[in-house]
Design an enzyme around this catalytic site. Structure first.
Site, short mmCIF file in Angstrom:
data_model
loop_
_atom_site.label_atom_id
_atom_site.label_comp_id
_atom_site.label_asym_id
_atom_site.label_seq_id
_atom_site.Cartn_x
_atom_site.Cartn_y
_atom_site.Cartn_z
N SER A 180 0.80 -1.23 0.00
CA SER A 180 0.00 0.00 0.00
C SER A 180 0.83 1.28 0.00
O SER A 180 0.41 2.28 -0.58
CB SER A 180 -0.94 0.01 1.20
OG SER A 180 -0.21 -0.05 2.39
N HIS A 208 -5.07 -3.85 -2.36
CA HIS A 208 -4.77 -2.83 -3.38
C HIS A 208 -4.75 -3.38 -4.80
O HIS A 208 -4.44 -2.65 -5.73
CB HIS A 208 -3.45 -2.14 -3.04
CG HIS A 208 -3.57 -1.38 -1.76
ND1 HIS A 208 -4.06 -0.10 -1.71
CD2 HIS A 208 -3.35 -1.76 -0.49
CE1 HIS A 208 -4.11 0.29 -0.45
NE2 HIS A 208 -3.69 -0.70 0.31
N LYS A 239 -11.79 -0.23 -1.88
CA LYS A 239 -10.85 0.51 -2.73
C LYS A 239 -11.34 0.47 -4.18
O LYS A 239 -12.24 1.24 -4.51
CB LYS A 239 -9.44 -0.05 -2.52
CG LYS A 239 -9.04 0.10 -1.03
CD LYS A 239 -7.65 -0.33 -0.73
CE LYS A 239 -7.40 -0.54 0.76
NZ LYS A 239 -7.50 0.66 1.59
#
Ligand code: PMP
Length: 387
Positions: A180, A208, A239
């Site tokens: 990240s 991610h 995300k």
């Protein structure tokens, strides 16, 4: 009693004071105190949250819903286990071609819950040095012993396995796939080889990469063809999916065991059905977003190579592009200059990253243009020249 004010003023002096800011997002922009900025700090890696059309389509499809959508009013084990949970979990298991999936309220819940539930005294967990704070919090809740290996250093990991394997019942390796804060990636194939060689278990956090990486957006495990080899795959919907919640992909036995033992699953109110529906809706759209993922890779490569061309230090190889500034004050100076030029890229400081490695973290999405990348590079160059 702790002198909170004293501690807060020390944090302020060292440039480490954290504050909540009021912001409003619209498309790829963020508004703060009446000014508009290009948002480079969100994790909306596919631009889903920028896509008003997609949201309107979703809301129209829900217009006739009769179930209560905005809360679930109890834990999944009581009355909160809406049909949309089963649908979503079945969908995920099918997509990954694995036995089972389990959905949680957030990636944080997943990471503080799964490992403490699945491991016991007598186990050893070996985690990459740069794993996310939520994993560290999970490790702190484990009865198993845990240790860190140097970031992405598989020789170090193997040495630790060899040194410890006779003293423990089981070894569990823990990593992120796309990291990240550095935007680099773990070698999942080599990690699978290693865990198979020593009979260890592998836990990978795809927070991610889910949505943003892989031909169908299933993550780095899809790209590296390791989906069937990783024991425990975790990812978040917060995300690239622009929703809320998280998943675990595992075998049926593990999922049943977690339903019986995992405290952040059992002792919390289930997700609101509206989020489960939205997550399913976006996941259905993922396979069609291949062009966005291709653009994301190209933008990341362009930004990194242009930053390097003007002598600005960067890292990684993904859609997360850190600009490493050094001391906190330098990262703050860079973030302020970005802000003055219409870019929202916040400073990331110790303890989120190691001391002396404060940075701004630029997260890209396919709505960002090459011209905007050129502007970002110009600001970074100006920062470098005035340093
Ligand atoms: N894992 C990683 C690697 C993360 O970066 C984050 C969030 N920043 C999480 C887990 C937590 O996920 P969530 O935001 O869904 O709680």
């Amino acid at each position: 009693m702790t002198d909170y004010n004293n501690i807060l003023s020390q944090l302020e002096q060292s440039g480490n004071l954290r504050q909540l800011r009021n912001t409003r997002s619209e498309g790829k922009y963020i508004y703060h105190e009446g000014k508009r900025y290009l948002n480079l700090s969100s994790n909306d890696y596919l631009g889903v949250a920028c896509d008003g059309e997609l949201q309107r389509e979703f809301l129209a499809a829900l217009a006739d819903a009769t179930e209560f959508l905005f809360g679930s009013t109890s834990s999944r084990l009581l009355t909160g286990n809406a049909p949309s949970y089963t649908e979503l979990e079945q969908k995920l298991a099918n997509l990954f071609g694995r036995e089972a999936a389990l959905v949680f309220n957030s990636g944080y819940h997943a990471n503080i819950g799964v490992l403490p539930a699945l491991t016991a005294k007598g186990d050893l967990i070996l985690a990459d040095k740069l794993v996310h704070a939520s994993i560290i919090d999970g490790l702190r809740l484990c009865e198993a012993k845990w240790e860190r290996y140097r970031h992405n250093d598989l020789e170090h990991l193997e040495r630790l396995i060899i040194k410890n394997r006779d003293d423990y019942n089981r070894i569990i390796i823990v990593t992120e796939s796309v990291f990240s804060m550095d935007g680099d990636i773990a070698d999942l194939s080599a990690l699978c080889d290693l865990k198979e060689k020593y009979g260890a278990t592998l836990y990978v956090d795809e927070a991610h990469s889910f949505g943003a990486v892989g031909q169908h957006g299933l993550g780095l495990c899809e790209e590296t063809n390791t989906t069937q080899r990783i024991d425990l795959i975790v990812g978040t919907f917060g995300k690239a999916i622009a929703s809320q919640g998280a998943y675990l992909i595992a075998n049926r036995e593990v999922v049943s065991y977690l339903i019986n033992t995992m405290r952040p699953l059992i002792f919390t109110t289930a997700l609101p059905p509206v989020n489960l529906h939205w997550t399913s809706f976006v996941i259905d759209a993922l396979a069609e977003m291949e062009n966005d993922r291709v653009k994301l890779v190209a933008l990341g490569n362009l930004l990194r190579s242009e930053l390097e061309r003007v002598g600005v230090e960067t890292r990684g190889c993904s859609h997360i592009v850190p600009v490493v500034a050094g001391e906190n004050q330098e990262a703050i100076r860079l973030a302020e200059l970005m802000q003055q030029n219409g870019f929202w890229a916040l400073p990331i400081r110790y303890p989120t990253v190691p001391k002396g490695e404060a940075r701004i973290r630029i997260s890209l999405n396919p709505q960002i243009t090459e011209d905007e990348v050129a502007e970002i590079v110009k600001v970074a160059e100006q920062w470098k020249q005035n340093g």
